[in-house]
Motif scaffolding. Sequence first.
Motif, PDB file in Angstrom:
ATOM      1  N   ASN A 164       0.927  -1.136   0.007  1.00 29.01           N
ATOM      2  CA  ASN A 164       0.017  -0.022   0.038  1.00 29.01           C
ATOM      3  C   ASN A 164       0.972   1.211   0.093  1.00 29.01           C
ATOM      4  O   ASN A 164       2.230   1.131  -0.227  1.00 29.01           O
ATOM      5  CB  ASN A 164      -1.064   0.200   1.132  1.00 29.01           C
ATOM      6  N   ALA A 165       0.281   2.457   0.055  1.00 28.51           N
ATOM      7  CA  ALA A 165       1.058   3.539   0.125  1.00 28.51           C
ATOM      8  C   ALA A 165       2.028   3.751   1.185  1.00 28.51           C
ATOM      9  O   ALA A 165       3.192   4.338   1.088  1.00 28.51           O
ATOM     10  CB  ALA A 165       0.028   4.945   0.672  1.00 28.51           C
ATOM     11  N   THR A 166       1.768   3.031   2.272  1.00 29.78           N
ATOM     12  CA  THR A 166       3.246   2.932   3.460  1.00 29.78           C
ATOM     13  C   THR A 166       4.209   1.921   2.872  1.00 29.78           C
ATOM     14  O   THR A 166       5.577   2.251   3.212  1.00 29.78           O
ATOM     15  CB  THR A 166       2.466   2.500   4.695  1.00 29.78           C
ATOM     16  N   THR A 167       4.012   0.965   2.147  1.00 26.21           N
ATOM     17  CA  THR A 167       4.981  -0.046   2.017  1.00 26.21           C
ATOM     18  C   THR A 167       5.788   0.108   0.401  1.00 26.21           C
ATOM     19  O   THR A 167       6.554  -0.654   0.070  1.00 26.21           O
ATOM     20  CB  THR A 167       4.489  -1.546   2.413  1.00 26.21           C
ATOM     21  N   ALA A 168       4.622   0.655  -0.479  1.00 27.35           N
ATOM     22  CA  ALA A 168       4.921   0.367  -2.126  1.00 27.35           C
ATOM     23  C   ALA A 168       6.310   1.024  -2.286  1.00 27.35           C
ATOM     24  O   ALA A 168       7.026   0.368  -3.275  1.00 27.35           O
ATOM     25  CB  ALA A 168       3.758   1.080  -2.601  1.00 27.35           C
ATOM     26  N   MET A 169       6.656   2.000  -2.094  1.00 30.86           N
ATOM     27  CA  MET A 169       8.077   2.539  -2.474  1.00 30.86           C
ATOM     28  C   MET A 169       9.359   1.732  -1.928  1.00 30.86           C
ATOM     29  O   MET A 169      10.087   1.385  -2.871  1.00 30.86           O
ATOM     30  CB  MET A 169       8.289   4.068  -1.990  1.00 30.86           C
ATOM     31  N   ASN A 170       9.167   1.168  -0.519  1.00 33.50           N
ATOM     32  CA  ASN A 170      10.209   0.326  -0.111  1.00 33.50           C
ATOM     33  C   ASN A 170      10.313  -1.023  -1.148  1.00 33.50           C
ATOM     34  O   ASN A 170      11.289  -1.523  -1.291  1.00 33.50           O
ATOM     35  CB  ASN A 170      10.256   0.070   1.286  1.00 33.50           C
ATOM     36  N   PHE A 171       8.989  -1.569  -1.053  1.00 36.98           N
ATOM     37  CA  PHE A 171       8.754  -2.707  -1.822  1.00 36.98           C
ATOM     38  C   PHE A 171       9.378  -2.628  -3.461  1.00 36.98           C
ATOM     39  O   PHE A 171      10.181  -3.472  -3.869  1.00 36.98           O
ATOM     40  CB  PHE A 171       7.187  -2.879  -2.068  1.00 36.98           C
ATOM     41  N   GLN A 172       9.163  -1.217  -4.057  1.00 37.41           N
ATOM     42  CA  GLN A 172       9.569  -1.286  -5.453  1.00 37.41           C
ATOM     43  C   GLN A 172      11.113  -1.277  -5.392  1.00 37.41           C
ATOM     44  O   GLN A 172      11.798  -1.806  -6.411  1.00 37.41           O
ATOM     45  CB  GLN A 172       8.830   0.139  -6.074  1.00 37.41           C
ATOM     46  N   ASN A 173      11.585  -0.288  -4.678  1.00 32.78           N
ATOM     47  CA  ASN A 173      13.016  -0.251  -4.481  1.00 32.78           C
ATOM     48  C   ASN A 173      13.712  -1.420  -4.179  1.00 32.78           C
ATOM     49  O   ASN A 173      14.986  -1.791  -4.900  1.00 32.78           O
ATOM     50  CB  ASN A 173      13.448   0.703  -3.624  1.00 32.78           C
ATOM     51  N   HIS A 174      13.451  -2.198  -3.415  1.00 38.15           N
ATOM     52  CA  HIS A 174      13.944  -3.180  -3.066  1.00 38.15           C
ATOM     53  C   HIS A 174      14.119  -4.467  -4.173  1.00 38.15           C
ATOM     54  O   HIS A 174      15.119  -4.996  -4.323  1.00 38.15           O
ATOM     55  CB  HIS A 174      13.215  -4.039  -1.717  1.00 38.15           C
ATOM     56  N   LEU A 175      12.932  -4.553  -4.810  1.00 35.53           N
ATOM     57  CA  LEU A 175      12.728  -5.666  -5.864  1.00 35.53           C
ATOM     58  C   LEU A 175      13.474  -4.894  -6.961  1.00 35.53           C
ATOM     59  O   LEU A 175      13.899  -5.797  -8.002  1.00 35.53           O
ATOM     60  CB  LEU A 175      11.248  -5.671  -6.023  1.00 35.53           C
ATOM     61  N   GLU A 176      13.366  -3.591  -7.317  1.00 31.59           N
ATOM     62  CA  GLU A 176      14.160  -3.104  -8.564  1.00 31.59           C
ATOM     63  C   GLU A 176      15.640  -3.319  -8.391  1.00 31.59           C
ATOM     64  O   GLU A 176      16.399  -3.582  -9.352  1.00 31.59           O
ATOM     65  CB  GLU A 176      14.119  -1.703  -8.620  1.00 31.59           C
ATOM     66  N   ALA A 177      16.291  -3.104  -7.243  1.00 28.66           N
ATOM     67  CA  ALA A 177      17.739  -3.687  -6.930  1.00 28.66           C
ATOM     68  C   ALA A 177      17.857  -5.043  -7.024  1.00 28.66           C
ATOM     69  O   ALA A 177      19.077  -5.358  -7.856  1.00 28.66           O
ATOM     70  CB  ALA A 177      18.071  -3.244  -5.514  1.00 28.66           C
ATOM     71  N   ILE A 178      16.983  -5.801  -6.811  1.00 26.62           N
ATOM     72  CA  ILE A 178      17.008  -7.305  -7.214  1.00 26.62           C
ATOM     73  C   ILE A 178      16.940  -7.554  -8.607  1.00 26.62           C
ATOM     74  O   ILE A 178      17.842  -8.284  -8.977  1.00 26.62           O
ATOM     75  CB  ILE A 178      16.055  -8.141  -6.313  1.00 26.62           C
ATOM     76  N   LEU A 179      16.204  -6.935  -9.202  1.00 30.31           N
ATOM     77  CA  LEU A 179      16.066  -7.318 -10.664  1.00 30.31           C
ATOM     78  C   LEU A 179      17.186  -6.828 -11.417  1.00 30.31           C
ATOM     79  O   LEU A 179      17.525  -7.386 -12.358  1.00 30.31           O
ATOM     80  CB  LEU A 179      14.834  -6.513 -11.164  1.00 30.31           C
ATOM     81  N   ASN A 180      17.761  -5.648 -11.087  1.00 29.03           N
ATOM     82  CA  ASN A 180      19.013  -5.041 -11.665  1.00 29.03           C
ATOM     83  C   ASN A 180      20.097  -5.882 -11.395  1.00 29.03           C
ATOM     84  O   ASN A 180      21.023  -5.959 -12.244  1.00 29.03           O
ATOM     85  CB  ASN A 180      19.115  -3.701 -11.166  1.00 29.03           C
ATOM     86  N   THR A 181      20.004  -6.575 -10.219  1.00 31.09           N
ATOM     87  CA  THR A 181      21.301  -7.284  -9.826  1.00 31.09           C
ATOM     88  C   THR A 181      21.541  -8.593 -10.438  1.00 31.09           C
ATOM     89  O   THR A 181      22.489  -8.989 -11.087  1.00 31.09           O
ATOM     90  CB  THR A 181      21.474  -7.406  -8.233  1.00 31.09           C
ATOM     91  N   TYR A 182      20.309  -9.358 -10.320  1.00 28.72           N
ATOM     92  CA  TYR A 182      20.485 -10.722 -10.831  1.00 28.72           C
ATOM     93  C   TYR A 182      19.868 -10.635 -12.556  1.00 28.72           C
ATOM     94  O   TYR A 182      20.094 -11.989 -13.117  1.00 28.72           O
ATOM     95  CB  TYR A 182      19.246 -11.486 -10.187  1.00 28.72           C
ATOM     96  N   GLY A 183      19.036  -9.778 -12.721  1.00 24.89           N
ATOM     97  CA  GLY A 183      18.699  -9.678 -14.123  1.00 24.89           C
ATOM     98  C   GLY A 183      17.231 -10.518 -14.612  1.00 24.89           C
ATOM     99  O   GLY A 183      17.008 -10.504 -15.670  1.00 24.89           O
ATOM    100  N   ALA A 184      16.644 -10.970 -13.363  1.00 23.51           N
ATOM    101  CA  ALA A 184      15.378 -11.459 -13.332  1.00 23.51           C
ATOM    102  C   ALA A 184      14.786 -11.462 -12.193  1.00 23.51           C
ATOM    103  O   ALA A 184      15.466 -11.442 -10.952  1.00 23.51           O
ATOM    104  CB  ALA A 184      15.529 -13.145 -13.724  1.00 23.51           C
ATOM    105  N   LEU A 185      13.577 -11.688 -12.113  1.00 20.74           N
ATOM    106  CA  LEU A 185      12.786 -11.346 -10.851  1.00 20.74           C
ATOM    107  C   LEU A 185      11.294 -12.365 -10.853  1.00 20.74           C
ATOM    108  O   LEU A 185      10.805 -12.196 -11.725  1.00 20.74           O
ATOM    109  CB  LEU A 185      12.096  -9.950 -10.523  1.00 20.74           C
ATOM    110  N   THR A 186      11.212 -13.228  -9.834  1.00 26.35           N
ATOM    111  CA  THR A 186       9.899 -13.938  -9.658  1.00 26.35           C
ATOM    112  C   THR A 186       9.440 -13.646  -8.321  1.00 26.35           C
ATOM    113  O   THR A 186      10.052 -13.621  -7.381  1.00 26.35           O
ATOM    114  CB  THR A 186      10.184 -15.322 -10.011  1.00 26.35           C
TER     115      THR A 186
END
Length: 92
Positions: A19-41
């Motif tokens: 939600n509004a409280t968690t979305a930005m941290n969720f997005q930032n964390h998973l973007e870092a994973i996507l950029n690091t590993y090149g894939a995301l599930t």
Amino acid sequence: MALKITEQNGTFLVEGIINATTAMNFQNHLEAILNTYGALTIDIEKVTGIDTNGMNALRALYSNALIYNRPFYVVGAGCKEIHDDFTFTNVA
């Protein structure tokens, strides 16, 4: 409720509300994973709610994956609705 993200065999399990409280941290964390590993599930089986901010975060992750041609998957209950939203957004 805080959002909990854990990794299991290359899949990132999300538990809680996106939600509004968690979305930005969720997005930032998973973007870092996507950029690091090149894939995301992402497994959303234990997500109890997603508001507009949460959907915007998922759309941003999806867009990032498309732009850089990286595999991106959302699995678990509710993933059909997310897939339909992504498909509708791309058509519009």
